[in-house]
Design a protein around this motif. Sequence first.
Motif, PDB file in Angstrom:
ATOM      1  N   ASP A   1       0.831  -1.209   0.000  1.00 44.12           N
ATOM      2  CA  ASP A   1       0.000   0.000   0.000  1.00 44.12           C
ATOM      3  C   ASP A   1       0.870   1.266   0.000  1.00 44.12           C
ATOM      4  OD1 ASP A   1      -2.286  -1.603   0.046  1.00 44.12           O
ATOM      5  OD2 ASP A   1      -2.332  -1.640   2.235  1.00 44.12           O
ATOM      6  N   HIS A   2       1.885   1.265  -0.853  1.00 41.55           N
ATOM      7  CA  HIS A   2       2.762   2.427  -1.081  1.00 41.55           C
ATOM      8  C   HIS A   2       3.746   2.692   0.069  1.00 41.55           C
ATOM      9  CE1 HIS A   2       0.043   3.099  -4.397  1.00 41.55           C
ATOM     10  NE2 HIS A   2      -0.969   3.253  -3.565  1.00 41.55           N
ATOM     11  N   GLU A   3       3.833   1.777   1.050  1.00 45.11           N
ATOM     12  CA  GLU A   3       4.827   1.909   2.113  1.00 45.11           C
ATOM     13  C   GLU A   3       5.937   0.882   1.889  1.00 45.11           C
ATOM     14  OE1 GLU A   3       3.664   2.797   6.259  1.00 45.11           O
ATOM     15  OE2 GLU A   3       1.621   2.298   5.597  1.00 45.11           O
ATOM     16  N   GLU A   4       7.172   1.343   1.822  1.00 47.57           N
ATOM     17  CA  GLU A   4       8.299   0.458   1.552  1.00 47.57           C
ATOM     18  C   GLU A   4       8.613  -0.388   2.788  1.00 47.57           C
ATOM     19  OE1 GLU A   4      13.020   0.650   0.136  1.00 47.57           O
ATOM     20  OE2 GLU A   4      11.903   2.510   0.564  1.00 47.57           O
ATOM     21  N   PHE A   5       8.777  -1.709   2.565  1.00 45.10           N
ATOM     22  CA  PHE A   5       9.138  -2.580   3.678  1.00 45.10           C
ATOM     23  C   PHE A   5      10.414  -3.379   3.402  1.00 45.10           C
ATOM     24  CE2 PHE A   5       6.145  -5.079   1.094  1.00 45.10           C
ATOM     25  CZ  PHE A   5       6.826  -6.281   0.921  1.00 45.10           C
ATOM     26  N   PHE A   6      10.923  -3.338   2.155  1.00 42.50           N
ATOM     27  CA  PHE A   6      12.140  -4.090   1.845  1.00 42.50           C
ATOM     28  C   PHE A   6      12.869  -3.409   0.690  1.00 42.50           C
ATOM     29  CE2 PHE A   6      14.454  -7.277  -0.620  1.00 42.50           C
ATOM     30  CZ  PHE A   6      15.225  -7.873   0.350  1.00 42.50           C
ATOM     31  N   ARG A   7      14.233  -3.434   0.769  1.00 38.55           N
ATOM     32  CA  ARG A   7      15.035  -2.833  -0.300  1.00 38.55           C
ATOM     33  C   ARG A   7      16.299  -3.657  -0.513  1.00 38.55           C
ATOM     34  NH1 ARG A   7      16.947   3.218   0.613  1.00 38.55           N
ATOM     35  NH2 ARG A   7      14.651   3.447   0.668  1.00 38.55           N
ATOM     36  N   TYR A   8      16.582  -3.880  -1.795  1.00 41.44           N
ATOM     37  CA  TYR A   8      17.836  -4.511  -2.204  1.00 41.44           C
ATOM     38  C   TYR A   8      18.614  -3.499  -3.035  1.00 41.44           C
ATOM     39  CZ  TYR A   8      20.960  -7.394  -5.091  1.00 41.44           C
ATOM     40  OH  TYR A   8      22.057  -7.913  -5.754  1.00 41.44           O
ATOM     41  N   SER A   9      19.820  -3.126  -2.564  1.00 40.95           N
ATOM     42  CA  SER A   9      20.662  -2.127  -3.243  1.00 40.95           C
ATOM     43  C   SER A   9      22.064  -2.705  -3.403  1.00 40.95           C
ATOM     44  CB  SER A   9      20.725  -0.829  -2.435  1.00 40.95           C
ATOM     45  OG  SER A   9      19.431  -0.304  -2.205  1.00 40.95           O
ATOM     46  N   PRO A  10      22.324  -3.366  -4.539  1.00 47.35           N
ATOM     47  CA  PRO A  10      23.627  -4.038  -4.703  1.00 47.35           C
ATOM     48  C   PRO A  10      24.815  -3.082  -4.751  1.00 47.35           C
ATOM     49  CG  PRO A  10      22.398  -4.020  -6.771  1.00 47.35           C
ATOM     50  CD  PRO A  10      21.453  -3.535  -5.720  1.00 47.35           C
TER      51      PRO A  10
ATOM     52  N   LEU B   1       2.861 -12.941   8.375  1.00 46.92           N
ATOM     53  CA  LEU B   1       1.656 -12.110   8.313  1.00 46.92           C
ATOM     54  C   LEU B   1       1.106 -11.832   9.711  1.00 46.92           C
ATOM     55  CD1 LEU B   1      -0.029 -13.915   5.299  1.00 46.92           C
ATOM     56  CD2 LEU B   1       1.462 -11.900   5.268  1.00 46.92           C
ATOM     57  N   GLN B   2       0.260 -10.814   9.774  1.00 48.05           N
ATOM     58  CA  GLN B   2      -0.323 -10.389  11.051  1.00 48.05           C
ATOM     59  C   GLN B   2      -1.820 -10.155  10.912  1.00 48.05           C
ATOM     60  OE1 GLN B   2       2.030  -6.990  12.222  1.00 48.05           O
ATOM     61  NE2 GLN B   2       3.893  -8.182  12.521  1.00 48.05           N
ATOM     62  N   GLY B   3      -2.503 -11.148  10.362  1.00 48.00           N
ATOM     63  CA  GLY B   3      -3.955 -11.093  10.289  1.00 48.00           C
ATOM     64  C   GLY B   3      -4.486 -10.218   9.173  1.00 48.00           C
ATOM     65  N   ALA B   4      -5.692  -9.706   9.400  1.00 53.39           N
ATOM     66  CA  ALA B   4      -6.395  -8.939   8.367  1.00 53.39           C
ATOM     67  C   ALA B   4      -5.617  -7.708   7.932  1.00 53.39           C
ATOM     68  CB  ALA B   4      -7.779  -8.544   8.869  1.00 53.39           C
ATOM     69  N   LYS B   5      -4.779  -7.189   8.799  1.00 53.73           N
ATOM     70  CA  LYS B   5      -3.995  -5.990   8.451  1.00 53.73           C
ATOM     71  C   LYS B   5      -2.983  -6.266   7.338  1.00 53.73           C
ATOM     72  CE  LYS B   5      -2.455  -5.330  12.649  1.00 53.73           C
ATOM     73  NZ  LYS B   5      -3.181  -6.381  13.385  1.00 53.73           N
ATOM     74  N   SER B   6      -2.732  -7.539   7.059  1.00 49.69           N
ATOM     75  CA  SER B   6      -1.763  -7.882   6.015  1.00 49.69           C
ATOM     76  C   SER B   6      -2.364  -7.808   4.616  1.00 49.69           C
ATOM     77  CB  SER B   6      -1.213  -9.289   6.252  1.00 49.69           C
ATOM     78  OG  SER B   6      -0.600  -9.380   7.532  1.00 49.69           O
ATOM     79  N   THR B   7      -3.678  -7.723   4.526  1.00 54.13           N
ATOM     80  CA  THR B   7      -4.324  -7.579   3.215  1.00 54.13           C
ATOM     81  C   THR B   7      -3.940  -6.247   2.585  1.00 54.13           C
ATOM     82  OG1 THR B   7      -6.215  -8.971   3.818  1.00 54.13           O
ATOM     83  CG2 THR B   7      -6.562  -7.365   2.057  1.00 54.13           C
ATOM     84  N   GLY B   8      -3.627  -6.263   1.290  1.00 48.97           N
ATOM     85  CA  GLY B   8      -3.279  -5.008   0.634  1.00 48.97           C
ATOM     86  C   GLY B   8      -2.688  -5.195  -0.742  1.00 48.97           C
ATOM     87  N   LEU B   9      -2.179  -4.090  -1.308  1.00 52.14           N
ATOM     88  CA  LEU B   9      -1.545  -4.072  -2.618  1.00 52.14           C
ATOM     89  C   LEU B   9      -0.028  -4.158  -2.439  1.00 52.14           C
ATOM     90  CD1 LEU B   9      -1.959  -3.619  -5.738  1.00 52.14           C
ATOM     91  CD2 LEU B   9      -1.504  -1.187  -5.274  1.00 52.14           C
ATOM     92  N   TYR B  10       0.581  -5.156  -3.052  1.00 49.43           N
ATOM     93  CA  TYR B  10       2.022  -5.373  -2.928  1.00 49.43           C
ATOM     94  C   TYR B  10       2.690  -5.069  -4.276  1.00 49.43           C
ATOM     95  CZ  TYR B  10       1.237  -7.464   1.631  1.00 49.43           C
ATOM     96  OH  TYR B  10       0.884  -7.653   2.946  1.00 49.43           O
ATOM     97  N   LYS B  11       3.750  -4.233  -4.234  1.00 46.53           N
ATOM     98  CA  LYS B  11       4.395  -3.773  -5.464  1.00 46.53           C
ATOM     99  C   LYS B  11       5.897  -4.022  -5.424  1.00 46.53           C
ATOM    100  CE  LYS B  11       5.056   0.675  -6.146  1.00 46.53           C
ATOM    101  NZ  LYS B  11       4.823   2.111  -6.436  1.00 46.53           N
ATOM    102  N   CYS B  12       6.406  -4.466  -6.567  1.00 50.37           N
ATOM    103  CA  CYS B  12       7.850  -4.613  -6.770  1.00 50.37           C
ATOM    104  C   CYS B  12       8.302  -3.510  -7.726  1.00 50.37           C
ATOM    105  CB  CYS B  12       8.165  -5.985  -7.359  1.00 50.37           C
ATOM    106  SG  CYS B  12       9.895  -6.233  -7.822  1.00 50.37           S
TER     107      CYS B  12
END
Length: 300
Positions: A61-70, A104-115
Amino acid sequence: MDYGWLMFLFIALLIDYPIAFALFVTNISVPEIVDFRNNVTLSCSYDMRGHTLNSVKWYKDHEEFFRYSPLSSPIYMTFGVPGLQVIDGQYVCNESSCRVDLSLQGAKSTGLYKCEVSGDAPHFKLADKADNMTVAALPQIDPLIESFNSMYRMEEFLSATCSSDYSSLPTRLTWYINGEQPLLGELHPTTDTSIAAHDYVLRRQRLQVHFYLQGQRFFQAGKILELKCVAEIENYPELRREKTLSASLSQFDNFNNQMPLRHANANSGATQRSSLSGRTSLISAILAAVLLIHCLRRPS
């Protein structure tokens, strides 16, 4: 005008075009629906087409949770986002793909996931793909069939109940009797039981079927009665669960190894009539003999 110089610029642009503009995310894998008790794996593949990979970022949902920067240190970074947690050490990324495992953490994990994939200087091109994931409390076991015996006889009345597992999504139950759905009058209305748990309202469906073992659907089935209950969640055919039970179907009384009661009663009646007729004949013969003896003993 120097057309040779213009031709050189044109060819240079053609050569540079794929490098400057062609950067694609070729595939993204996000589960459409998942149980909140499970971990999930997200992955995406990309084609850099000559670009140098600058970073791969994952968003919920437009919040970054992971980053790979070689090109940076550290090359992996995680960020706190409500509803999920990146599993420590459970991620692998390179020049063509990136995979990350989530808790996951229940219903709060539902959302739009983007790469999102970005190239390095001088063009800094971006490409991305996104997909939705629903996190729910899904059925964990097959439906339960109750009050079903292992043996039945023709003309017997049968009543059985099917219960679904608890789920946060609506479940539809369907009965099948020897491969055919019951008649409308052979079903009781569905009952619903609900409880609150794990931040969900969980519902359990119960559907009762009742019928007499008579008619062509049983005579044609031979000696086997098959009862099946199917539990389905709309729009998610992969979540279908079912339970099938079988019973022996006999023309005889299963308990006394006798013919069906209506035939047994008919035979019993015939036997009683035969016995009564025999007793009547015997009594008549005895009376005739007594009368004959009495006549012979009378004086002339």
